[in-house]
Design a protein around this motif. Sequence first.
Motif, PDB file in Angstrom:
ATOM      1  N   ILE A 141       0.857  -1.175   0.000  1.00  0.00           N
ATOM      2  CA  ILE A 141       0.000   0.000   0.000  1.00  0.00           C
ATOM      3  C   ILE A 141       0.896   1.229   0.000  1.00  0.00           C
ATOM      4  O   ILE A 141       2.091   1.144   0.277  1.00  0.00           O
ATOM      5  CB  ILE A 141      -0.941   0.017   1.222  1.00  0.00           C
ATOM      6  N   GLY A 142       0.340   2.371  -0.326  1.00  0.00           N
ATOM      7  CA  GLY A 142       1.130   3.589  -0.351  1.00  0.00           C
ATOM      8  C   GLY A 142       1.186   4.250   1.014  1.00  0.00           C
ATOM      9  O   GLY A 142       0.785   3.684   2.033  1.00  0.00           O
ATOM     10  N   ALA A 143       1.699   5.477   1.023  1.00  0.00           N
ATOM     11  CA  ALA A 143       1.808   6.232   2.268  1.00  0.00           C
ATOM     12  C   ALA A 143       0.420   6.584   2.784  1.00  0.00           C
ATOM     13  O   ALA A 143      -0.457   6.993   2.025  1.00  0.00           O
ATOM     14  CB  ALA A 143       2.624   7.500   2.039  1.00  0.00           C
ATOM     15  N   SER A 144       0.219   6.432   4.081  1.00  0.00           N
ATOM     16  CA  SER A 144      -1.078   6.694   4.698  1.00  0.00           C
ATOM     17  C   SER A 144      -0.871   7.151   6.128  1.00  0.00           C
ATOM     18  O   SER A 144       0.009   6.645   6.836  1.00  0.00           O
ATOM     19  CB  SER A 144      -1.935   5.421   4.683  1.00  0.00           C
ATOM     20  N   ALA A 145      -1.715   8.092   6.566  1.00  0.00           N
ATOM     21  CA  ALA A 145      -1.646   8.544   7.956  1.00  0.00           C
ATOM     22  C   ALA A 145      -1.982   7.421   8.926  1.00  0.00           C
ATOM     23  O   ALA A 145      -1.664   7.511  10.116  1.00  0.00           O
ATOM     24  CB  ALA A 145      -2.589   9.724   8.175  1.00  0.00           C
ATOM     25  N   ALA A 146      -2.605   6.355   8.426  1.00  0.00           N
ATOM     26  CA  ALA A 146      -2.892   5.196   9.278  1.00  0.00           C
ATOM     27  C   ALA A 146      -1.611   4.497   9.714  1.00  0.00           C
ATOM     28  O   ALA A 146      -1.641   3.637  10.599  1.00  0.00           O
ATOM     29  CB  ALA A 146      -3.806   4.216   8.547  1.00  0.00           C
ATOM     30  N   GLN A 147      -0.479   4.861   9.104  1.00  0.00           N
ATOM     31  CA  GLN A 147       0.803   4.257   9.461  1.00  0.00           C
ATOM     32  C   GLN A 147       1.489   4.981  10.616  1.00  0.00           C
ATOM     33  O   GLN A 147       2.601   4.624  11.003  1.00  0.00           O
ATOM     34  CB  GLN A 147       1.712   4.229   8.224  1.00  0.00           C
ATOM     35  N   THR A 148       0.832   5.988  11.184  1.00  0.00           N
ATOM     36  CA  THR A 148       1.356   6.598  12.402  1.00  0.00           C
ATOM     37  C   THR A 148       1.121   5.653  13.574  1.00  0.00           C
ATOM     38  O   THR A 148       0.127   4.924  13.615  1.00  0.00           O
ATOM     39  CB  THR A 148       0.675   7.945  12.701  1.00  0.00           C
ATOM     40  N   SER A 149       2.026   5.675  14.529  1.00  0.00           N
ATOM     41  CA  SER A 149       1.848   4.845  15.719  1.00  0.00           C
ATOM     42  C   SER A 149       1.009   5.548  16.779  1.00  0.00           C
ATOM     43  O   SER A 149       0.609   4.927  17.767  1.00  0.00           O
ATOM     44  CB  SER A 149       3.214   4.472  16.306  1.00  0.00           C
ATOM     45  N   ALA A 150       0.716   6.838  16.589  1.00  0.00           N
ATOM     46  CA  ALA A 150       0.062   7.625  17.638  1.00  0.00           C
ATOM     47  C   ALA A 150      -1.303   7.056  18.029  1.00  0.00           C
ATOM     48  O   ALA A 150      -1.543   6.735  19.202  1.00  0.00           O
ATOM     49  CB  ALA A 150      -0.074   9.079  17.192  1.00  0.00           C
ATOM     50  N   LEU A 151      -2.214   6.935  17.065  1.00  0.00           N
ATOM     51  CA  LEU A 151      -3.557   6.474  17.403  1.00  0.00           C
ATOM     52  C   LEU A 151      -3.558   5.018  17.826  1.00  0.00           C
ATOM     53  O   LEU A 151      -4.306   4.626  18.733  1.00  0.00           O
ATOM     54  CB  LEU A 151      -4.507   6.681  16.221  1.00  0.00           C
TER      55      LEU A 151
END
Length: 367
Positions: A246-256
């Motif tokens: 998959i491409g870049a996504s904000a879902a790849q942040t560890s924060a949430l």
Amino acid sequence: MEHFVRNALYPSVLQEKLPEYFQPWNDLASRIVELMKSKTVREHIDQLEMLDHKRLSGRAELFLAHLQLSRFVAGYVWQNGKSDPAKKIPRCIAVPFYGISDSLSIRPTISYCDIVLANWRPIDPKAPLTFVNIRPIISLPGGKDADNLIRQTAAVELAFTPAIQRTLDAVYATEAGDASTLAHCLEDVAAVLRKMTAMLSDIHELIDAEALQNVVLLYCGGFGPGSPLPEGLLFEGVSDEGVTAIGASAAQTSALQLVDAALSVQHTQDNRAIFQNHRLYMPQKHRQFVETVEQRSQIRQYVTSCKDEALTSAFKNCLRCLADFRSGHIRIITKYVVMVSKNDPGNDKLVSYLKSARDETTNNEHV
């Protein structure tokens, strides 16, 4: 767990250049946005000699090399748009990029880490790290709008930093049976989430949706089923089969996912699978940190058994703030992705997933 907070959750500020041996990569990285705009990335990359990525030393150099090569791959593949993607990338970047990705235990594609987490530097090292004092190491086509997206998203991530230690403090307070400290920790995490939600709203004034559609979203794309490269992308010299990612996504942040893990937010099996997949695109120690908190946290169980009114209120408020942030993210996705790419069949699925994750967060208030 403190090791992760001090050293790993957000990569250290990177230098802007690799050692002299890798100067061809440095030179290309300094021109990559210009080459993307002129659609000449492929001819320049085809002239590169293959460098030995094993001469990179330490995580900082590996992250910077991944940042550079992820741009090279994205530019090479999407140079001519979605209608004419490159089906394979040449050995000179395929072999080192795959090897560097393997060393970092991260997928071989442009990721959120390459766009945001490892892609920032302070303008003034002595000043606070806010939007006005952050600039990208390597941008994307899209001019000021692309830069503002990177800068504000990095600022949102940095704003989360105080919540990392407070999340750990909450885990420790639970283990110590300290309801008062736990309540204060949850209140502090909630305050950070409220600040982050407000910062998300600022994106509406900083970035023009139309300006991003054909540049940033294009170069952040992945390859595999549902993409213009359904069979994946061939990495010459690595594999005869297409690599899917998959491409870049904000879902790849560890924060949430960290807050989810600490509060034991229960998601559906389908959404859990999506979250697990996104973890493969996080830096390894980000992923390990989330997993460690997920395994160790007993916050929800303690709140349920404690029957402390102030603690229960703090727990529910923290969940509401997490849900509010997810609502803010849905508004961003609707404006900057859905509304400007109305014919993309994946949009309905994306919004449905985001809304269900938000609703599941809200439903977890029952303790």
